[in-house]
Design a protein around this motif. Structure first.
Motif, PDB file in Angstrom:
ATOM      1  N   ILE A 219       0.788   3.325   4.202  1.00  9.66           N
ATOM      2  CA  ILE A 219       0.420   2.337   4.791  1.00  9.66           C
ATOM      3  C   ILE A 219       1.431   1.953   5.555  1.00  9.66           C
ATOM      4  O   ILE A 219       1.576   1.230   6.917  1.00  9.66           O
ATOM      5  CB  ILE A 219       0.080   1.292   4.017  1.00  9.66           C
TER       6      ILE A 219
ATOM      7  N   ASP B 128      -4.932  -0.211   7.830  1.00  7.36           N
ATOM      8  CA  ASP B 128      -5.596   0.430   6.503  1.00  7.36           C
ATOM      9  C   ASP B 128      -7.159   0.517   6.641  1.00  7.36           C
ATOM     10  O   ASP B 128      -7.681   1.226   7.050  1.00  7.36           O
ATOM     11  CB  ASP B 128      -4.895  -0.641   5.357  1.00  7.36           C
TER      12      ASP B 128
ATOM     13  N   GLY C 228       0.708  -1.123  -0.060  1.00  7.21           N
ATOM     14  CA  GLY C 228       0.012  -0.069  -0.069  1.00  7.21           C
ATOM     15  C   GLY C 228       0.792   1.317   0.024  1.00  7.21           C
ATOM     16  O   GLY C 228       0.360   2.465   0.232  1.00  7.21           O
TER      17      GLY C 228
END
Length: 426
Positions: free
Chosen positions: A242, A372, A238
């Motif tokens: 992230i 996330d 990500g």
């Protein structure tokens, strides 16, 4: 006529006894009677008063590459999302080179608790505490040889002595702990270590004039650690945003005990499920890992997460891991034997690396999801299938009901029944 004792009954007699004295009906009895691939005599030899088996789902975690070797890993667990999460984590770790793991030699510790005879005793063979340790040290080789007469495969390689003060509410004074270090090879080692401890206890009493109380192994396998490391490429998790959030999540697990317990529970989801499938003492593994988590006096994360010089996420785990590929139910339980063949392991050290990698993979997936989208999105997607089944869905209905609930973000038995009613009408 006097009734048989429960332990003396066969399976049918035990089940009939339960049916006549409990709320079990014939369907319940049939569930206990069906032992699948395992003969009842085998089950009855494993535990006392056996009536059947309690099956858990077994699934396969895929994509694992550990020390360059590919594995399909059996996991026995009832919780949704664990196997999928571990497989996905392993796939990402594979892009970073896979898991690199190393297990120590199989050194386990056995303990003999010795209570000295003090000056207020009338025992004429009294010896003061310091002299007791000197006597034991002088006879260390003799005690070692005696321990080694009790096994053809395990070997007592060292003996240590420590003087400790009772810290309990009873204030019983000093005691001496004799610790034998035993190389158990490919066995977990509990039985052989207990046998060795019991064998040397009379000699220790004879040498010292003291009294032995406990003679037992320690499940805190600090001489039998396993370490595992993996790189999770930043772009596959990500991105930098992230990754930083994951590091904050780890910081909380390292610092705050309430978070650390839940963090480590997620690790044990991976560890325990493989341990159960492979016939290991997962309670001993749990106890040792949790003790290791607070070895500095504060309960902390069992894993470590950081960013390397390439900007990628690195995860590491170091835990005690007492496992075996011989002995116990690995020789008697047919499903355990099949799972070990599936894993294609050649030693207990290799099995330890697989279990550690499973724990690290599971932890990555958990903290990534938490950092996330939150843990519930993926978890509830899989949990929705269980809810659909509870509502009465069967076959293709399960997927249809599950998909509808997830789309609506309304996963509940009542909603599943409404959707099922609509499907049945159409």
């Amino acid at each position: 006529m006097e009734l048989k004792k429960f332990r003396d009954m066969n399976q049918d007699e035990r089940l009939h006894y339960l049916k006549t004295r409990t709320n079990l009906d014939e369907k319940d009895i049939d569930l206990f009677r069906n032992t699948g691939a395992i003969k009842f005599d085998t089950i009855n030899g494993m535990v006392e008063n056996a009536i059947g088996i309690f099956p858990l789902p077994i699934g396969i975690a895929t994509n694992f590459v550990i020390n360059g070797k590919e594995y399909l890993i059996p996991m026995a667990i009832e919780e949704p999302s664990v196997i999928a999460a571990a497989s996905n984590a392993a796939k990402i770790a594979g892009r970073g080179g896979g898991f690199i793991a190393h297990a120590d030699d199989s050194i386990m510790i056995g303990q003999v608790q010795l209570i000295p005879i003090h000056k207020n005793s009338t025992n004429k063979s009294e010896i003061n505490d310091n002299n007791i340790i000197k006597v034991l040290q002088d006879n260390k080789n003799k005690i070692t040889l005696l321990a080694n007469t009790k096994s053809k495969f395990a070997e007592c390689i060292d003996i240590k002595f420590k003087l400790v003060e009772d810290e309990s509410i009873n204030n019983l004074g000093r005691m001496i702990i004799v610790e034998i270090l035993v190389d158990t090879k490919d066995a977990m080692g509990a039985n052989v270590i207990n046998t060795m401890c019991e064998a040397i206890a009379p000699e220790i009493e004879l040498l010292t004039g003291g009294k032995v109380i406990l003679k037992i192994l320690s499940n805190y396998a600090t001489e039998r650690l396993v370490r595992c490391k993996a790189i999770f490429p930043r772009d596959l998790i990500g991105g930098e945003h992230i990754l930083k959030r994951i590091l904050f999540a780890y910081a909380m697990a390292y610092t705050d005990t309430h978070r650390a317990v839940t963090h480590n529970k997620g690790i044990m989801n991976g560890i325990d499920s493989v341990a159960i499938a492979a016939g290991q003492d997962f309670r001993a593994i749990e106890a040792g890992c949790h003790a290791y988590a607070c070895r500095d006096g504060h309960y902390r994360s069992l894993t470590k997460w950081y960013q390397d010089s390439n900007g990628d996420l690195v995860g590491e785990i170091e835990i005690p891991m007492a496992v075996g590929t011989v002995g116990g139910i690995t020789n008697t339980h047919p499903l355990v034997k099949s799972c070990l063949r599936l894993l294609n392991v050649s030693s207990s050290k290799e099995l330890a690396t697989i279990i550690a990698a499973s724990g690290l993979a599971q932890n990555f997936s958990a903290i990534r999801a938490l950092s996330d989208e939150g843990i519930q999105k993926g978890h509830m997607k899989l949990h929705s299938k269980n809810i659909a089944i509870i509502a009465g869905a069967t076959n293709e209905q399960i997927e249809l009901v599950s998909k509808k609930m997830v789309e609506e973000s309304n996963v509940s038995v009542s909603r599943a029944r409404e959707i099922l009613d609509t499907l049945n009408k159409t």
